[in-house]
Write an enzyme that holds these catalytic residues in place. Structure first.
Site, PDB file in Angstrom:
ATOM      1  N   CYS A   1      -1.998  -2.570   7.278  1.00 59.24           N
ATOM      2  CA  CYS A   1      -1.418  -2.468   8.629  1.00 59.24           C
ATOM      3  C   CYS A   1      -1.653  -1.056   9.180  1.00 59.24           C
ATOM      4  O   CYS A   1      -2.060  -0.142   8.459  1.00 59.24           O
ATOM      5  CB  CYS A   1       0.077  -2.798   8.596  1.00 59.24           C
ATOM      6  SG  CYS A   1       1.106  -1.444   7.997  1.00 59.24           S
TER       7      CYS A   1
ATOM      8  N   GLU B   1       0.833  -1.206   0.000  1.00 62.45           N
ATOM      9  CA  GLU B   1       0.000   0.000   0.000  1.00 62.45           C
ATOM     10  C   GLU B   1       0.865   1.253   0.000  1.00 62.45           C
ATOM     11  O   GLU B   1       0.584   2.233  -0.699  1.00 62.45           O
ATOM     12  CB  GLU B   1      -0.911   0.029   1.232  1.00 62.45           C
ATOM     13  CG  GLU B   1      -1.934  -1.095   1.285  1.00 62.45           C
ATOM     14  CD  GLU B   1      -1.426  -2.356   1.977  1.00 62.45           C
ATOM     15  OE1 GLU B   1      -0.205  -2.626   1.933  1.00 62.45           O
ATOM     16  OE2 GLU B   1      -2.270  -3.076   2.552  1.00 62.45           O
TER      17      GLU B   1
ATOM     18  N   CYS C   1       0.203   1.830   7.396  1.00 64.99           N
ATOM     19  CA  CYS C   1      -0.409   2.169   6.101  1.00 64.99           C
ATOM     20  C   CYS C   1      -1.732   2.911   6.290  1.00 64.99           C
ATOM     21  O   CYS C   1      -2.036   3.839   5.551  1.00 64.99           O
ATOM     22  CB  CYS C   1      -0.596   0.915   5.252  1.00 64.99           C
ATOM     23  SG  CYS C   1       0.958   0.259   4.629  1.00 64.99           S
TER      24      CYS C   1
HETATM   25  N1  THU Z   1       2.186  -6.313   4.141  1.00 67.99           N
HETATM   26  C1  THU Z   1       1.709  -5.531   3.146  1.00 67.99           C
HETATM   27  O1  THU Z   1       2.375  -5.307   2.124  1.00 67.99           O
HETATM   28  N2  THU Z   1       0.464  -4.997   3.287  1.00 67.99           N
HETATM   29  C2  THU Z   1      -0.376  -5.295   4.293  1.00 67.99           C
HETATM   30  O2  THU Z   1      -1.499  -4.834   4.297  1.00 67.99           O
HETATM   31  C3  THU Z   1       0.057  -6.174   5.395  1.00 67.99           C
HETATM   32  C4  THU Z   1       1.478  -6.578   5.362  1.00 67.99           C
HETATM   33  C5  THU Z   1       3.503  -6.926   3.943  1.00 67.99           C
HETATM   34  C6  THU Z   1       4.610  -6.471   4.838  1.00 67.99           C
HETATM   35  C7  THU Z   1       5.529  -7.663   4.815  1.00 67.99           C
HETATM   36  O3  THU Z   1       6.337  -7.608   3.653  1.00 67.99           O
HETATM   37  C8  THU Z   1       4.588  -8.844   4.683  1.00 67.99           C
HETATM   38  O4  THU Z   1       3.377  -8.322   4.175  1.00 67.99           O
HETATM   39  C9  THU Z   1       4.318  -9.572   5.979  1.00 67.99           C
HETATM   40  O5  THU Z   1       3.924  -8.708   6.973  1.00 67.99           O
END
Ligand code: THU
Length: 131
Positions: free
Chosen positions: A88, A57, A91
């Protein structure tokens, strides 16, 4: 140019294919759309120094902002999780600051989908109005 939710999800799914997630093995794709129809995609990119990893994101958001885009309408997020994956906390914060109350559509590879407004995910936001 306006893209329907399914098309946004397809673009997020395609972006997920570029994810660099050798540590978590959790691949995420995102597609962010402006009100005038521009679409910018992102994937998560991890680092061997784990804390430097960036979510899909935020990759999409920073790409878009760095290209001068503003006035966002929605974001599509795709993962292979069993349930749709919400962004998360970090984000949620930056999406709120740069996009406001956008539509967040979360979809799994198996086709489960959930759509919420960012305000529902971040009900009492901190932003410049509180400084
Ligand atoms: N991650 C994302 O890219 N977006 C999300 O909404 C949740 C988590 C990624 C971060 C990390 O590279 C992996 O997912 C595990 O947390």
């Amino acid at each position: 140019m306006s893209q329907k939710p399914a098309a946004m999800t397809a673009l997020a799914r395609e972006a997920r294919g570029h994810a660099q997630a050798p540590y978590s093995r959790f691949r995420v794709g995102a597609a962010l759309k402006t009100r005038s129809g521009e679409i910018v995609t992102g994937c998560n990119i991890e680092s061997a120094s784990y804390g430097l990893s960036v979510c899909a994101e935020r990759v999409a958001l920073w790409k878009a902002v760095s290209e001068g885009l503003r006035d966002f309408e929605s974001i599509a997020i795709v993962t292979a999780a069993r349930q749709p994956t919400p962004p998360c906390g970090a984000c949620r914060q930056v999406l709120w600051e740069y996009c406001g109350d956008i539509v967040v559509r979360m979809t799994t590879l198996s086709g489960r989908s959930r759509t919420l407004r960012l305000r529902q995910l971040l009900p009492l936001p901190f932003d410049e109005g509180r400084l």
